[in-house]
Enzyme design. Sequence first.
Site, short mmCIF file in Angstrom:
data_model
loop_
_atom_site.label_atom_id
_atom_site.label_comp_id
_atom_site.label_asym_id
_atom_site.label_seq_id
_atom_site.Cartn_x
_atom_site.Cartn_y
_atom_site.Cartn_z
N GLU A 148 -8.11 5.07 4.42
CA GLU A 148 -8.01 4.28 3.11
C GLU A 148 -8.06 5.01 1.99
OE1 GLU A 148 -7.26 0.96 3.45
OE2 GLU A 148 -8.07 0.37 5.19
N HIS B 94 -3.58 3.59 5.16
CA HIS B 94 -3.62 2.47 4.35
C HIS B 94 -4.03 2.71 2.97
CE1 HIS B 94 -3.16 -0.82 7.45
NE2 HIS B 94 -3.19 0.13 7.98
N GLU C 271 0.88 -1.02 -0.13
CA GLU C 271 -0.22 0.04 0.29
C GLU C 271 1.02 1.36 -0.01
OE1 GLU C 271 -2.75 -0.71 3.34
OE2 GLU C 271 -3.14 -2.78 2.41
#
Length: 381
Positions: free
Chosen positions: A336, A260, A170
Amino acid sequence: MKISSNFDAGAIEVLSLDDPQAIRLRLRSDNAADFHQWFYFRLLGAAGKPVRMVFENAASAAYPDGWQDYRCVASYDRQHWFRIADTRYQNGELVVEHTPERDSVYYAYFEPYSHERHLDLTARVAQSPFAQVRDLGSTVEGRDLDLIVVGQPAPGRLPVWLIARQHPGETMAEWFVEGLLERLLDGADPLARRIREQAMLYIVPNMNPDGAVRGNLRTNAAGRNLNREWRTPDPVASPEVFLVRQEMERTGCGLFLDIHGDETLPYVFFSTAEEVPGFSAEAAAAQARFIEAFAAVSPDFQTREGYQPGRFGEELLTLASKWVAHRFGCVSLTLEMPFKDNAILPDAQVGWNGARSKRLGAAMLDPLWRHLQHSPSRARD
Protein backbone atom coordinates in the site's frame (compact mmCIF):
# COMPACT_ATOMS: atom_id res chain seq x y z
CA MET A 1 -15.24 29.41 -17.23
CA LYS A 2 -15.72 25.79 -18.20
CA ILE A 3 -15.10 22.44 -16.53
CA SER A 4 -14.65 19.32 -18.66
CA SER A 5 -13.91 15.68 -17.85
CA ASN A 6 -14.71 13.89 -21.11
CA PHE A 7 -11.27 12.32 -21.43
CA ASP A 8 -9.38 9.24 -20.29
CA ALA A 9 -10.04 8.75 -16.54
CA GLY A 10 -11.95 12.04 -16.28
CA ALA A 11 -14.61 12.14 -13.58
CA ILE A 12 -16.62 14.95 -11.97
CA GLU A 13 -20.17 16.31 -11.79
CA VAL A 14 -20.63 20.09 -12.03
CA LEU A 15 -23.51 21.61 -10.08
CA SER A 16 -22.70 25.31 -10.38
CA LEU A 17 -20.04 27.29 -12.27
CA ASP A 18 -21.49 30.81 -12.25
CA ASP A 19 -19.14 32.28 -9.67
CA PRO A 20 -15.38 31.46 -9.40
CA GLN A 21 -15.76 31.72 -5.62
CA ALA A 22 -18.69 29.32 -5.50
CA ILE A 23 -17.96 26.40 -7.81
CA ARG A 24 -20.13 23.49 -6.66
CA LEU A 25 -19.07 19.95 -7.60
CA ARG A 26 -20.00 16.35 -6.87
CA LEU A 27 -17.69 13.34 -6.89
CA ARG A 28 -18.95 10.99 -9.60
CA SER A 29 -19.64 7.35 -8.73
CA ASP A 30 -18.11 4.37 -10.51
CA ASN A 31 -20.14 3.52 -13.62
CA ALA A 32 -21.82 0.41 -12.13
CA ALA A 33 -21.24 0.73 -8.37
CA ASP A 34 -21.75 3.31 -5.66
CA PHE A 35 -18.10 4.09 -4.92
CA HIS A 36 -16.88 7.66 -5.32
CA GLN A 37 -13.71 9.48 -4.37
CA TRP A 38 -11.67 9.71 -7.59
CA PHE A 39 -11.91 12.98 -9.53
CA TYR A 40 -10.03 14.35 -12.53
CA PHE A 41 -11.14 17.38 -14.54
CA ARG A 42 -9.99 20.42 -16.48
CA LEU A 43 -10.83 24.01 -15.56
CA LEU A 44 -10.74 26.54 -18.40
CA GLY A 45 -10.86 30.33 -18.38
CA ALA A 46 -9.85 31.04 -14.79
CA ALA A 47 -6.30 32.40 -15.14
CA GLY A 48 -5.55 34.86 -12.35
CA LYS A 49 -8.95 34.31 -10.71
CA PRO A 50 -9.11 33.00 -7.15
CA VAL A 51 -11.40 29.96 -7.36
CA ARG A 52 -13.13 28.11 -4.57
CA MET A 53 -14.26 24.60 -5.47
CA VAL A 54 -16.53 22.69 -3.10
CA PHE A 55 -17.07 18.93 -3.46
CA GLU A 56 -20.46 18.67 -1.80
CA ASN A 57 -20.67 14.89 -1.36
CA ALA A 58 -17.20 14.31 0.10
CA ALA A 59 -18.70 12.97 3.34
CA SER A 60 -20.30 10.04 1.48
CA ALA A 61 -17.09 9.11 -0.34
CA ALA A 62 -15.80 5.56 -0.08
CA TYR A 63 -13.18 6.66 2.48
CA PRO A 64 -14.21 9.98 4.06
CA ASP A 65 -11.41 9.65 6.63
CA GLY A 66 -9.05 10.00 3.68
CA TRP A 67 -9.83 13.71 3.36
CA GLN A 68 -8.09 14.55 6.64
CA ASP A 69 -4.74 16.20 5.73
CA TYR A 70 -5.36 15.47 2.04
CA ARG A 71 -4.23 17.99 -0.61
CA CYS A 72 -5.59 18.08 -4.16
CA VAL A 73 -3.10 17.69 -7.03
CA ALA A 74 -2.98 20.02 -10.05
CA SER A 75 -1.06 20.42 -13.30
CA TYR A 76 -0.87 22.80 -16.24
CA ASP A 77 0.81 20.34 -18.63
CA ARG A 78 -0.31 16.94 -17.23
CA GLN A 79 3.36 16.09 -16.78
CA HIS A 80 4.29 18.00 -13.64
CA TRP A 81 1.80 17.74 -10.78
CA PHE A 82 1.85 19.74 -7.57
CA ARG A 83 -0.26 19.87 -4.41
CA ILE A 84 -2.79 22.60 -3.64
CA ALA A 85 -1.91 23.75 -0.14
CA ASP A 86 -5.33 25.28 0.50
CA THR A 87 -7.27 22.02 0.53
CA ARG A 88 -9.43 21.28 3.56
CA TYR A 89 -12.28 19.07 4.69
CA GLN A 90 -14.93 20.88 6.68
CA ASN A 91 -18.60 20.31 7.45
CA GLY A 92 -18.68 17.20 5.28
CA GLU A 93 -17.33 19.01 2.19
CA LEU A 94 -13.94 19.05 0.50
CA VAL A 95 -12.90 22.64 -0.26
CA VAL A 96 -10.09 23.50 -2.67
CA GLU A 97 -8.99 27.12 -3.12
CA HIS A 98 -6.48 28.02 -5.81
CA THR A 99 -5.57 30.85 -8.18
CA PRO A 100 -4.60 29.25 -11.52
CA GLU A 101 -1.71 30.87 -13.36
CA ARG A 102 -3.06 29.78 -16.76
CA ASP A 103 -6.40 29.41 -18.46
CA SER A 104 -6.08 25.63 -18.64
CA VAL A 105 -5.45 23.69 -15.44
CA TYR A 106 -6.13 20.07 -14.44
CA TYR A 107 -7.15 18.92 -10.98
CA ALA A 108 -7.12 15.31 -9.79
CA TYR A 109 -7.37 13.14 -6.70
CA PHE A 110 -3.91 11.74 -7.44
CA GLU A 111 -1.47 11.99 -10.34
CA PRO A 112 -3.24 10.11 -13.17
CA TYR A 113 -1.78 7.21 -15.14
CA SER A 114 -3.56 7.22 -18.49
CA HIS A 115 -4.44 4.25 -20.67
CA GLU A 116 -2.32 5.82 -23.39
CA ARG A 117 0.66 5.78 -21.03
CA HIS A 118 -0.12 2.14 -20.26
CA LEU A 119 -0.04 1.36 -23.99
CA ASP A 120 3.23 3.27 -24.36
CA LEU A 121 4.68 1.29 -21.45
CA THR A 122 3.76 -2.10 -22.91
CA ALA A 123 5.00 -1.04 -26.37
CA ARG A 124 8.33 0.02 -24.88
CA VAL A 125 8.63 -3.20 -22.91
CA ALA A 126 7.88 -5.25 -26.03
CA GLN A 127 11.03 -3.80 -27.63
CA SER A 128 13.23 -5.14 -24.83
CA PRO A 129 15.27 -8.29 -25.51
CA PHE A 130 14.49 -9.37 -21.94
CA ALA A 131 10.68 -9.29 -22.02
CA GLN A 132 7.58 -10.36 -23.86
CA VAL A 133 4.11 -8.82 -23.77
CA ARG A 134 1.37 -11.44 -23.90
CA ASP A 135 -2.39 -11.14 -24.15
CA LEU A 136 -4.24 -12.95 -21.38
CA GLY A 137 -7.64 -12.21 -22.93
CA SER A 138 -10.23 -9.46 -22.85
CA THR A 139 -11.80 -7.35 -20.13
CA VAL A 140 -15.55 -6.85 -19.69
CA GLU A 141 -15.51 -4.12 -22.35
CA GLY A 142 -13.10 -5.92 -24.67
CA ARG A 143 -9.83 -4.19 -23.78
CA ASP A 144 -6.61 -6.21 -23.78
CA LEU A 145 -5.42 -7.62 -20.47
CA ASP A 146 -1.65 -7.34 -20.83
CA LEU A 147 0.83 -9.71 -19.19
CA ILE A 148 4.54 -8.88 -19.22
CA VAL A 149 6.81 -11.90 -18.96
CA VAL A 150 10.48 -11.41 -18.03
CA GLY A 151 12.95 -14.30 -18.08
CA GLN A 152 13.54 -17.42 -20.15
CA PRO A 153 11.85 -20.70 -19.16
CA ALA A 154 14.31 -23.10 -17.53
CA PRO A 155 14.16 -25.75 -14.81
CA GLY A 156 14.31 -24.36 -11.28
CA ARG A 157 13.32 -20.78 -12.08
CA LEU A 158 11.04 -19.34 -9.43
CA PRO A 159 7.71 -18.01 -10.77
CA VAL A 160 7.15 -14.48 -9.44
CA TRP A 161 3.81 -12.72 -9.96
CA LEU A 162 3.18 -9.00 -9.56
CA ILE A 163 -0.16 -7.35 -10.30
CA ALA A 164 -1.24 -3.72 -9.99
CA ARG A 165 -4.25 -1.48 -10.14
CA GLN A 166 -7.04 -3.88 -9.30
CA HIS A 167 -8.61 -0.66 -8.02
CA PRO A 168 -8.28 1.69 -11.02
CA GLY A 169 -8.19 4.93 -9.04
CA GLU A 170 -5.01 3.75 -7.30
CA THR A 171 -2.81 5.07 -10.09
CA MET A 172 0.34 5.06 -7.94
CA ALA A 173 0.31 1.29 -8.44
CA GLU A 174 1.02 1.51 -12.16
CA TRP A 175 3.63 4.22 -11.59
CA PHE A 176 5.28 1.69 -9.25
CA VAL A 177 5.25 -0.98 -11.98
CA GLU A 178 6.78 1.44 -14.49
CA GLY A 179 9.69 2.10 -12.13
CA LEU A 180 10.17 -1.60 -11.44
CA LEU A 181 10.19 -2.46 -15.14
CA GLU A 182 12.64 0.30 -16.03
CA ARG A 183 15.18 -1.16 -13.61
CA LEU A 184 14.35 -4.80 -14.30
CA LEU A 185 14.90 -4.35 -18.05
CA ASP A 186 18.08 -2.29 -17.68
CA GLY A 187 20.84 -4.31 -19.32
CA ALA A 188 23.49 -2.49 -17.27
CA ASP A 189 21.95 -3.26 -13.85
CA PRO A 190 23.70 -6.34 -12.39
CA LEU A 191 20.95 -7.07 -9.87
CA ALA A 192 18.31 -7.00 -12.61
CA ARG A 193 20.44 -9.34 -14.69
CA ARG A 194 20.72 -11.87 -11.89
CA ILE A 195 16.98 -11.74 -11.24
CA ARG A 196 16.26 -12.29 -14.93
CA GLU A 197 18.57 -15.31 -14.83
CA GLN A 198 16.97 -16.94 -11.79
CA ALA A 199 13.27 -16.09 -11.95
CA MET A 200 10.33 -16.03 -14.31
CA LEU A 201 8.43 -12.81 -13.68
CA TYR A 202 4.79 -12.38 -14.63
CA ILE A 203 3.66 -8.77 -14.34
CA VAL A 204 0.18 -7.34 -14.96
CA PRO A 205 0.63 -3.53 -14.95
CA ASN A 206 -3.11 -2.80 -14.99
CA MET A 207 -5.64 -5.40 -13.85
CA ASN A 208 -8.55 -3.05 -14.50
CA PRO A 209 -8.14 -1.06 -17.75
CA ASP A 210 -11.91 -0.60 -18.16
CA GLY A 211 -12.24 1.03 -14.76
CA ALA A 212 -9.13 3.10 -15.38
CA VAL A 213 -10.43 4.58 -18.63
CA ARG A 214 -13.85 5.22 -17.10
CA GLY A 215 -12.41 7.08 -14.12
CA ASN A 216 -13.68 4.55 -11.58
CA LEU A 217 -12.28 4.41 -8.08
CA ARG A 218 -12.61 0.71 -7.14
CA THR A 219 -14.53 -1.37 -9.67
CA ASN A 220 -14.44 -2.74 -13.20
CA ALA A 221 -17.01 -1.99 -15.90
CA ALA A 222 -19.39 -4.59 -14.42
CA GLY A 223 -19.24 -3.00 -10.99
CA ARG A 224 -17.05 -5.73 -9.46
CA ASN A 225 -14.35 -4.96 -6.90
CA LEU A 226 -11.67 -7.22 -8.38
CA ASN A 227 -9.89 -7.57 -5.06
CA ARG A 228 -12.93 -9.40 -3.68
CA GLU A 229 -13.21 -11.86 -6.58
CA TRP A 230 -10.27 -14.21 -6.10
CA ARG A 231 -11.98 -17.13 -4.39
CA THR A 232 -14.55 -17.67 -7.16
CA PRO A 233 -13.98 -15.24 -10.05
CA ASP A 234 -16.83 -14.86 -12.53
CA PRO A 235 -15.51 -15.30 -16.10
CA VAL A 236 -18.20 -12.87 -17.35
CA ALA A 237 -18.33 -10.19 -14.64
CA SER A 238 -14.71 -10.39 -13.47
CA PRO A 239 -12.78 -11.95 -16.36
CA GLU A 240 -9.70 -9.97 -15.36
CA VAL A 241 -9.25 -12.04 -12.20
CA PHE A 242 -10.44 -15.25 -13.85
CA LEU A 243 -7.80 -14.95 -16.58
CA VAL A 244 -4.92 -14.06 -14.28
CA ARG A 245 -5.78 -16.81 -11.82
CA GLN A 246 -6.02 -19.33 -14.66
CA GLU A 247 -2.53 -18.41 -15.90
CA MET A 248 -1.14 -18.46 -12.38
CA GLU A 249 -2.40 -22.01 -11.92
CA ARG A 250 -0.50 -22.93 -15.07
CA THR A 251 2.81 -21.29 -14.08
CA GLY A 252 2.75 -21.76 -10.32
CA CYS A 253 3.69 -18.98 -7.92
CA GLY A 254 6.71 -18.68 -5.62
CA LEU A 255 6.24 -15.01 -4.72
CA PHE A 256 3.24 -12.71 -5.17
CA LEU A 257 2.95 -8.93 -4.84
CA ASP A 258 -0.29 -6.98 -5.26
CA ILE A 259 0.30 -3.22 -5.59
CA HIS A 260 -2.26 -0.73 -4.22
CA GLY A 261 -2.85 2.71 -2.76
CA ASP A 262 -4.56 3.56 0.52
CA GLU A 263 -6.78 6.61 0.81
CA THR A 264 -6.50 7.03 4.57
CA LEU A 265 -3.07 6.07 5.90
CA PRO A 266 -0.14 8.38 5.02
CA TYR A 267 2.42 5.57 4.90
CA VAL A 268 3.96 2.92 2.68
CA PHE A 269 3.30 -0.50 4.21
CA PHE A 270 2.53 -4.15 3.55
CA SER A 271 -0.67 -6.01 4.32
CA THR A 272 0.73 -9.39 5.35
CA ALA A 273 -0.53 -12.98 5.48
CA GLU A 274 -0.50 -13.99 9.17
CA GLU A 275 -4.28 -14.43 9.25
CA VAL A 276 -4.38 -16.77 6.26
CA PRO A 277 -5.34 -20.34 7.27
CA GLY A 278 -2.33 -22.64 7.19
CA PHE A 279 0.23 -19.82 7.41
CA SER A 280 3.35 -21.71 8.51
CA ALA A 281 6.43 -20.82 10.54
CA GLU A 282 8.49 -21.24 7.35
CA ALA A 283 6.21 -18.79 5.50
CA ALA A 284 6.45 -16.35 8.40
CA ALA A 285 10.25 -16.44 8.31
CA ALA A 286 10.35 -15.91 4.53
CA GLN A 287 7.87 -13.04 4.80
CA ALA A 288 9.93 -11.40 7.56
CA ARG A 289 13.11 -11.66 5.46
CA PHE A 290 11.40 -10.04 2.49
CA ILE A 291 10.02 -7.17 4.58
CA GLU A 292 13.37 -6.63 6.32
CA ALA A 293 15.14 -6.47 2.96
CA PHE A 294 12.70 -3.90 1.60
CA ALA A 295 13.01 -1.73 4.72
CA ALA A 296 16.80 -1.79 4.33
CA VAL A 297 16.74 -0.27 0.83
CA SER A 298 13.78 2.15 0.97
CA PRO A 299 13.44 4.75 3.75
CA ASP A 300 9.96 5.48 2.32
CA PHE A 301 8.80 2.08 3.61
CA GLN A 302 7.94 1.41 7.26
CA THR A 303 6.48 -1.38 9.40
CA ARG A 304 4.99 0.45 12.40
CA GLU A 305 1.75 1.59 10.80
CA GLY A 306 -0.64 -0.53 8.76
CA TYR A 307 -3.92 -2.44 8.83
CA GLN A 308 -5.32 -3.78 12.08
CA PRO A 309 -5.77 -7.56 12.43
CA GLY A 310 -9.24 -8.75 11.48
CA ARG A 311 -9.83 -5.89 9.03
CA PHE A 312 -11.05 -8.17 6.24
CA GLY A 313 -13.05 -10.68 8.25
CA GLU A 314 -14.89 -13.30 6.19
CA GLU A 315 -13.71 -11.61 2.98
CA LEU A 316 -10.11 -12.62 3.70
CA LEU A 317 -9.70 -15.33 1.06
CA THR A 318 -11.47 -13.28 -1.60
CA LEU A 319 -8.47 -10.91 -1.63
CA ALA A 320 -5.68 -11.58 -4.11
CA SER A 321 -2.67 -11.80 -1.79
CA LYS A 322 -4.57 -13.79 0.85
CA TRP A 323 -5.93 -16.28 -1.69
CA VAL A 324 -2.48 -16.73 -3.26
CA ALA A 325 -0.84 -17.26 0.16
CA HIS A 326 -3.44 -19.93 0.93
CA ARG A 327 -3.29 -21.62 -2.48
CA PHE A 328 0.48 -21.62 -3.10
CA GLY A 329 1.97 -21.29 0.39
CA CYS A 330 4.40 -18.62 -0.81
CA VAL A 331 5.28 -15.12 0.38
CA SER A 332 2.25 -13.13 -0.75
CA LEU A 333 1.93 -9.44 0.13
CA THR A 334 -0.20 -6.41 -0.64
CA LEU A 335 1.83 -3.21 -0.89
CA GLU A 336 0.00 0.00 0.00
CA MET A 337 1.14 3.53 -0.89
CA PRO A 338 -0.51 6.79 0.22
CA PHE A 339 -2.81 9.08 -1.73
CA LYS A 340 -1.67 11.88 0.58
CA ASP A 341 1.95 12.33 1.56
CA ASN A 342 4.32 9.93 3.25
CA ALA A 343 4.24 11.10 6.86
CA ILE A 344 7.73 9.79 7.62
CA LEU A 345 9.30 11.64 4.64
CA PRO A 346 6.88 14.44 3.68
CA ASP A 347 7.25 16.62 0.59
CA ALA A 348 5.30 19.86 0.80
CA GLN A 349 5.32 20.46 -2.94
CA VAL A 350 4.26 17.12 -4.41
CA GLY A 351 3.36 14.83 -1.49
CA TRP A 352 3.41 11.19 -2.55
CA ASN A 353 3.43 11.14 -6.37
CA GLY A 354 4.23 9.16 -9.49
CA ALA A 355 7.99 9.72 -9.33
CA ARG A 356 8.23 8.50 -5.75
CA SER A 357 6.09 5.49 -6.64
CA LYS A 358 8.48 4.67 -9.50
CA ARG A 359 11.51 4.81 -7.21
CA LEU A 360 9.77 2.50 -4.78
CA GLY A 361 9.12 0.08 -7.64
CA ALA A 362 12.80 0.10 -8.59
CA ALA A 363 13.74 -0.58 -4.95
CA MET A 364 11.57 -3.71 -4.93
CA LEU A 365 14.24 -5.58 -6.90
CA ASP A 366 16.45 -5.78 -3.81
CA PRO A 367 14.09 -7.81 -1.60
CA LEU A 368 13.15 -9.86 -4.66
CA TRP A 369 16.84 -10.79 -5.10
CA ARG A 370 17.17 -11.72 -1.44
CA HIS A 371 14.04 -13.88 -1.71
CA LEU A 372 15.55 -15.72 -4.65
CA GLN A 373 18.68 -16.42 -2.62
CA HIS A 374 16.63 -18.19 0.03
CA SER A 375 14.14 -19.98 -2.22
CA PRO A 376 14.36 -23.65 -3.22
CA SER A 377 15.73 -24.07 -6.76
CA ARG A 378 12.43 -25.33 -8.08
CA ALA A 379 9.08 -23.89 -9.14
CA ARG A 380 6.33 -24.39 -6.59
CA ASP A 381 3.15 -26.08 -7.69
